[in-house]
Design a protein around this motif. Sequence first.
Motif, short mmCIF file in Angstrom:
data_model
loop_
_atom_site.label_atom_id
_atom_site.label_comp_id
_atom_site.label_asym_id
_atom_site.label_seq_id
_atom_site.Cartn_x
_atom_site.Cartn_y
_atom_site.Cartn_z
N GLU A 1 0.82 -1.13 -0.17
CA GLU A 1 -0.09 0.18 -0.01
C GLU A 1 0.98 1.34 -0.01
O GLU A 1 0.39 2.19 -0.73
CB GLU A 1 -1.01 0.03 1.17
CG GLU A 1 -1.87 1.26 1.33
CD GLU A 1 -2.85 1.01 0.38
OE1 GLU A 1 -3.32 2.13 -0.16
OE2 GLU A 1 -3.13 0.03 -0.59
N THR A 2 1.83 1.14 0.81
CA THR A 2 2.83 2.44 0.94
C THR A 2 3.27 2.66 -0.62
O THR A 2 3.43 3.82 -1.01
CB THR A 2 4.09 2.25 1.75
OG1 THR A 2 4.69 0.96 1.29
CG2 THR A 2 3.68 2.28 3.13
N PHE A 3 3.57 1.67 -1.30
CA PHE A 3 3.97 1.74 -2.84
C PHE A 3 3.00 2.39 -3.71
O PHE A 3 3.35 3.31 -4.52
CB PHE A 3 4.86 0.59 -3.35
CG PHE A 3 5.42 0.62 -4.72
CD1 PHE A 3 6.53 1.54 -5.20
CD2 PHE A 3 4.46 0.40 -5.70
CE1 PHE A 3 6.86 1.52 -6.18
CE2 PHE A 3 4.90 0.68 -7.22
CZ PHE A 3 6.10 1.37 -7.26
N LEU A 4 1.89 1.68 -3.62
CA LEU A 4 0.83 2.23 -4.25
C LEU A 4 0.50 3.76 -4.16
O LEU A 4 0.28 4.57 -5.17
CB LEU A 4 -0.37 1.57 -4.12
CG LEU A 4 -0.63 0.11 -4.33
CD1 LEU A 4 -1.75 -0.74 -3.87
CD2 LEU A 4 -0.42 -0.11 -6.05
N GLN A 5 0.67 4.15 -2.95
CA GLN A 5 0.19 5.60 -2.60
C GLN A 5 1.41 6.48 -3.15
O GLN A 5 0.97 7.50 -3.59
CB GLN A 5 -0.09 5.62 -1.02
CG GLN A 5 -1.15 5.24 -0.39
CD GLN A 5 -2.48 5.61 -1.38
OE1 GLN A 5 -2.59 6.73 -1.36
NE2 GLN A 5 -3.26 4.63 -1.48
N LEU A 6 2.49 6.07 -3.10
CA LEU A 6 3.67 6.90 -3.71
C LEU A 6 3.61 7.10 -5.18
O LEU A 6 3.48 8.14 -5.78
CB LEU A 6 4.88 6.19 -3.39
CG LEU A 6 6.35 6.69 -3.84
CD1 LEU A 6 6.49 8.08 -3.79
CD2 LEU A 6 7.51 5.77 -4.13
N ALA A 7 3.09 5.92 -5.87
CA ALA A 7 3.09 5.75 -7.23
C ALA A 7 1.72 6.84 -7.77
O ALA A 7 2.08 7.57 -8.81
CB ALA A 7 2.75 4.34 -7.95
N LYS A 8 0.80 6.78 -6.94
CA LYS A 8 -0.37 7.55 -7.40
C LYS A 8 0.01 9.21 -7.15
O LYS A 8 -0.67 9.78 -7.67
CB LYS A 8 -1.61 7.05 -6.53
CG LYS A 8 -2.17 5.81 -6.88
CD LYS A 8 -3.32 5.38 -6.06
CE LYS A 8 -3.93 4.08 -6.58
NZ LYS A 8 -4.87 3.74 -5.72
N LYS A 9 1.06 9.48 -6.29
CA LYS A 9 1.34 10.69 -5.95
C LYS A 9 2.53 11.28 -6.66
O LYS A 9 3.34 12.27 -6.38
CB LYS A 9 1.40 11.07 -4.68
CG LYS A 9 0.11 10.90 -3.82
CD LYS A 9 0.28 10.98 -2.20
CE LYS A 9 -1.01 10.66 -1.25
NZ LYS A 9 -0.60 10.43 -0.06
N THR A 10 2.63 10.45 -7.77
CA THR A 10 4.20 10.90 -8.69
C THR A 10 3.68 11.56 -9.78
O THR A 10 3.01 11.05 -10.64
CB THR A 10 4.92 9.55 -8.79
OG1 THR A 10 5.33 8.73 -7.59
CG2 THR A 10 6.19 9.78 -9.54
#
Length: 350
Positions: free
Chosen positions: A184-193
């Motif tokens: 989930e931490t990676f998903l949130q990072l990717a969505k905010k990139t």
Amino acid sequence: MKKEKVILIGAGLCGLYTAFLLQKKGIEVLVLEANTRIGGRIKTLTGTTGVTMEMGATWFGNQHRHILEVLYTLELPYFRQHTQGVSLFETMSFVPPQKFEIADSEEPSFRIVGGTATLIEKLASEIGMQNIKTGSKITTIKEENNQLIVMDTAGNSYSTDKVISTIPPNLLVNSVVFEPNLPETFLQLAKKTHTWMGESIKFAVEYKTPFWKQKNYSGTLFSQASIIQEMYDHSTADNSGFALKGFLNGGTSVLSREERKEKVIAQLATFFGPEATDYVAYYENVWREEPLTFQPYEQLVLAHQNNGHSSYKNPLQKGKLYVSGAETATQNPGYMDGAIFAAKTLASQF
């Protein structure tokens, strides 16, 4: 089901250069590209007069040593961006634009002879088109028996040791289903990139003659008041083809193509005279309307946000999935130089 050593998602600059470097190491690669063309955000159009016009990545400078090194290795020539003559800066629509000249001592920008796409074409020929498959949009990546199974919309599936994604992170996590799910931490990072070029509208106007040069204008224009926000001369290296090219106000994506064109030609005529209305053709690319490049954000994402984030260095899916691309580069992220740097960084891990 075909067995592949490494599958790369995306045939843009980073994907192709990564494949090129891995092949040099003797690693078998397959590049899967969702679009019917290769190049990603490198998109060179050729007008009826033979002039090449960039709807995507265009310029680089002396500070971009990674792309300069690649152009040297591949023996691709480049030339200095034309800036000689009077340039214009418009602050308000009711005030005449300020005139200024760019000194020769200014740090130069360069363009690739024949268009940026020549770099893509050269890499593709080095890799071999048999190792690049277009029209292959990835839908699912799942882990199975210590392999990754990659499936596309055409119903093809591939078993591979490792997968390298080089498409924008936000697009990746919103268009591909992962089994098991990514953290989930990676998903949130990717969505905010931030996706480089996503908000850009590029345009070009093709002409039979460089009338602006004949009037001692450089073709360089900056405006805070009109539809064209930034523009430059886009003549070919040998001065056989002529165009003006730049960026439109991103807010004008709500207008129709015809409405944008009318405003562009009117602005050029105001600044350069009636000759501007005698054009060969108008071209544009609204990058937010390219679903294979841009995915709308779920919340506000600022320019360059999370580009080059340290978390992109870590592979996922038990070390079998790598997320790369221009957005992940720790040097010059988003630029062509960043795409090359990201490719070099990742290839060094194999």
